[in-house]
Design an enzyme around this catalytic site. Sequence first.
Site, PDB file in Angstrom:
ATOM      1  N   CYS A 140       0.812  -1.233   0.000  1.00  0.00           N
ATOM      2  CA  CYS A 140       0.000   0.000   0.000  1.00  0.00           C
ATOM      3  C   CYS A 140       0.839   1.274   0.000  1.00  0.00           C
ATOM      4  CB  CYS A 140      -0.925   0.014   1.209  1.00  0.00           C
ATOM      5  SG  CYS A 140      -2.147  -1.306   1.158  1.00  0.00           S
ATOM      6  N   HIS A 276      -3.134   7.476   3.120  1.00  0.00           N
ATOM      7  CA  HIS A 276      -3.549   6.193   2.548  1.00  0.00           C
ATOM      8  C   HIS A 276      -4.961   5.908   3.055  1.00  0.00           C
ATOM      9  CE1 HIS A 276      -3.798   2.152   1.261  1.00  0.00           C
ATOM     10  NE2 HIS A 276      -3.549   1.590   2.438  1.00  0.00           N
ATOM     11  N   ASN A 306      -9.929   0.453   0.088  1.00  0.00           N
ATOM     12  CA  ASN A 306      -8.457   0.433   0.078  1.00  0.00           C
ATOM     13  C   ASN A 306      -7.969  -0.030  -1.294  1.00  0.00           C
ATOM     14  OD1 ASN A 306      -5.742  -0.030   0.412  1.00  0.00           O
ATOM     15  ND2 ASN A 306      -5.944  -1.149   2.337  1.00  0.00           N
TER      16      ASN A 306
HETATM   17  N1  ACO Z   1     -18.747  -8.107   8.757  1.00  0.00           N
HETATM   18  C1  ACO Z   1     -19.228  -8.392   9.968  1.00  0.00           C
HETATM   19  N2  ACO Z   1     -18.450  -8.798  11.005  1.00  0.00           N
HETATM   20  C2  ACO Z   1     -17.142  -8.925  10.757  1.00  0.00           C
HETATM   21  C3  ACO Z   1     -16.571  -8.647   9.504  1.00  0.00           C
HETATM   22  C4  ACO Z   1     -17.439  -8.232   8.466  1.00  0.00           C
HETATM   23  N3  ACO Z   1     -16.997  -7.921   7.234  1.00  0.00           N
HETATM   24  N4  ACO Z   1     -15.247  -8.851   9.570  1.00  0.00           N
HETATM   25  C5  ACO Z   1     -14.973  -9.231  10.823  1.00  0.00           C
HETATM   26  N5  ACO Z   1     -16.122  -9.286  11.553  1.00  0.00           N
HETATM   27  C6  ACO Z   1     -16.292  -9.645  12.952  1.00  0.00           C
HETATM   28  C7  ACO Z   1     -15.154 -10.499  13.477  1.00  0.00           C
HETATM   29  O1  ACO Z   1     -15.385 -11.858  13.209  1.00  0.00           O
HETATM   30  C8  ACO Z   1     -15.218 -10.183  14.973  1.00  0.00           C
HETATM   31  O2  ACO Z   1     -16.242 -10.942  15.522  1.00  0.00           O
HETATM   32  P1  ACO Z   1     -16.105 -11.532  17.044  1.00  0.00           P
HETATM   33  O3  ACO Z   1     -15.966 -10.328  17.907  1.00  0.00           O
HETATM   34  O4  ACO Z   1     -17.358 -12.307  17.213  1.00  0.00           O
HETATM   35  O5  ACO Z   1     -14.847 -12.369  17.013  1.00  0.00           O
HETATM   36  C9  ACO Z   1     -15.651  -8.724  15.016  1.00  0.00           C
HETATM   37  O6  ACO Z   1     -16.236  -8.437  13.734  1.00  0.00           O
HETATM   38  C10 ACO Z   1     -14.516  -7.760  15.300  1.00  0.00           C
HETATM   39  O7  ACO Z   1     -13.424  -8.061  14.423  1.00  0.00           O
HETATM   40  P2  ACO Z   1     -12.086  -7.237  14.469  1.00  0.00           P
HETATM   41  O8  ACO Z   1     -11.134  -7.806  13.464  1.00  0.00           O
HETATM   42  O9  ACO Z   1     -11.610  -7.087  15.868  1.00  0.00           O
HETATM   43  O10 ACO Z   1     -12.609  -5.788  13.977  1.00  0.00           O
HETATM   44  P3  ACO Z   1     -11.830  -4.439  13.898  1.00  0.00           P
HETATM   45  O11 ACO Z   1     -12.571  -3.402  14.641  1.00  0.00           O
HETATM   46  O12 ACO Z   1     -10.363  -4.589  14.202  1.00  0.00           O
HETATM   47  O13 ACO Z   1     -11.966  -4.078  12.350  1.00  0.00           O
HETATM   48  C11 ACO Z   1     -10.622  -4.129  10.337  1.00  0.00           C
HETATM   49  C12 ACO Z   1     -11.412  -4.941  11.383  1.00  0.00           C
HETATM   50  C13 ACO Z   1     -11.603  -3.216   9.643  1.00  0.00           C
HETATM   51  C14 ACO Z   1      -9.992  -5.102   9.360  1.00  0.00           C
HETATM   52  C15 ACO Z   1      -9.540  -3.273  11.035  1.00  0.00           C
HETATM   53  O14 ACO Z   1      -8.829  -4.057  11.949  1.00  0.00           O
HETATM   54  C16 ACO Z   1      -8.568  -2.644  10.050  1.00  0.00           C
HETATM   55  O15 ACO Z   1      -8.918  -1.747   9.304  1.00  0.00           O
HETATM   56  N6  ACO Z   1      -7.283  -3.074  10.103  1.00  0.00           N
HETATM   57  C17 ACO Z   1      -6.238  -2.471   9.279  1.00  0.00           C
HETATM   58  C18 ACO Z   1      -6.312  -2.855   7.832  1.00  0.00           C
HETATM   59  C19 ACO Z   1      -5.180  -2.146   7.096  1.00  0.00           C
HETATM   60  O16 ACO Z   1      -4.933  -0.973   7.317  1.00  0.00           O
HETATM   61  N7  ACO Z   1      -4.444  -2.841   6.259  1.00  0.00           N
HETATM   62  C20 ACO Z   1      -3.232  -2.212   5.752  1.00  0.00           C
HETATM   63  C21 ACO Z   1      -3.143  -2.072   4.382  1.00  0.00           C
HETATM   64  S1  ACO Z   1      -3.540  -3.479   3.408  1.00  0.00           S
HETATM   65  C22 ACO Z   1      -2.197  -3.803   2.397  1.00  0.00           C
HETATM   66  O17 ACO Z   1      -1.111  -3.364   2.574  1.00  0.00           O
HETATM   67  C23 ACO Z   1      -2.439  -4.727   1.212  1.00  0.00           C
END
Ligand code: ACO
Length: 349
Positions: A140, A276, A306
């Site tokens: 990214c 980003h 993203n």
């Molecule tokens: N819909 C509904 N529920 C979901 C989904 C979805 N799409 N995805 C996950 N959940 C659930 C999980 O199973 C979990 O359920 P549980 O509590 O019963 O276990 C709950 O939601 C919380 O999941 P988390 O992963 O803790 O959610 P979080 O608030 O951390 O959000 C996210 C997840 C959006 C992925 C976040 O962590 C994020 O944005 N991370 C960074 C991503 C990023 O910046 N990547 C870098 C660049 S990518 C690259 O370089 C290619």
Amino acid sequence: MRLWHPAFPAPGQTPPRANPPSHGDTVLKYARIIGTGSALPEKVLTNADLEKIVDTSDEWIRTRTGITERHIAADGETTGDLAFLAAQRALEAAGVKASEIDLIVLGTTTPDIIFPSTACLVQHRLGANGCAAFDVNAACSGFVYALGVANAFMRSGQSKKALVIGAETLTRMVDWTERETCVLFGDGAGAVVLEASDEPGIFTTRMRADGGFKHLLFNPVGVSAGFTDEPNHGVRINMLGREVFKVAVKTLDSLVGETLEDAGMKEEEIDWLIPHQANLRIIEATAKRLNMSMDRVIVTVDKHANTSSGSVPLALDYAVRSGKVQRGQNLLLEAFGGGFTWASALLRY
Ligand code: ACO
């Protein structure tokens, strides 16, 4: 009253550098953005569409990420196609012919084919044959890395007019059965034309990486490691989202501090943050660190999701074409991605 660092004069003023950067007898020039462009696939996939594919909801996606929709490349539509369109639009905006370009650096982690590089494919389609052209893979952070590389070429006098592109078809790596990742990504490209100039220009760029974080965000297969019998030959994004989130916020916090220090600038001298576009909550945390209200932050994650290397130049082009970003303003670009990699550029538009 606005405070300007002496090295960075207000718009319209002559740069007062007592000691212009020099390299031997050559006075180094700034790399200045003279045109921007972008391209998005036609097909739009909304959160409501995703509700029909995986167990998710519009509410979950919007509150956790800020995303409402994303663009998806059509069958046969490649990273190079999007990069070519974005580059054409940037050249047109700059009033520069492709034949004048002496360097093309293209950030991508989803090249059309393994080789030639997507930069070479785009170069030929533009008719810029003969100039240096290569891809940069920093996930990214790809576009901001590419910008840093092109800036170094310009500062050393090796390039006078460069095309810097960030382009991806990241959804080709998405496992559409995995709700944790499939809701996050989209496809798109952005580009800038840089010109060597006495006017500022890019003040500073930073490029950092830590391969020790590979396990948090990676795509496990490849030519050398080999492919598997799994769907899509094992090509899929593996991500521990929560962990990535934590490191991203912390790392971007120190990155923006380092960048300001390096440039000798203060938070209040930044007119726009162009981050980003991975997650609105990460963007808000960086804005808070900079004491910037969100009306000085360019946000496109809601419409683009993203797009990896495409994200920052897409946001920049949107900011320029919508009239938000004006000539003479100071912009802070930053990105964070797989590697981990992270990078920034502080520039006068
Ligand atoms: N819909 C509904 N529920 C979901 C989904 C979805 N799409 N995805 C996950 N959940 C659930 C999980 O199973 C979990 O359920 P549980 O509590 O019963 O276990 C709950 O939601 C919380 O999941 P988390 O992963 O803790 O959610 P979080 O608030 O951390 O959000 C996210 C997840 C959006 C992925 C976040 O962590 C994020 O944005 N991370 C960074 C991503 C990023 O910046 N990547 C870098 C660049 S990518 C690259 O370089 C290619």
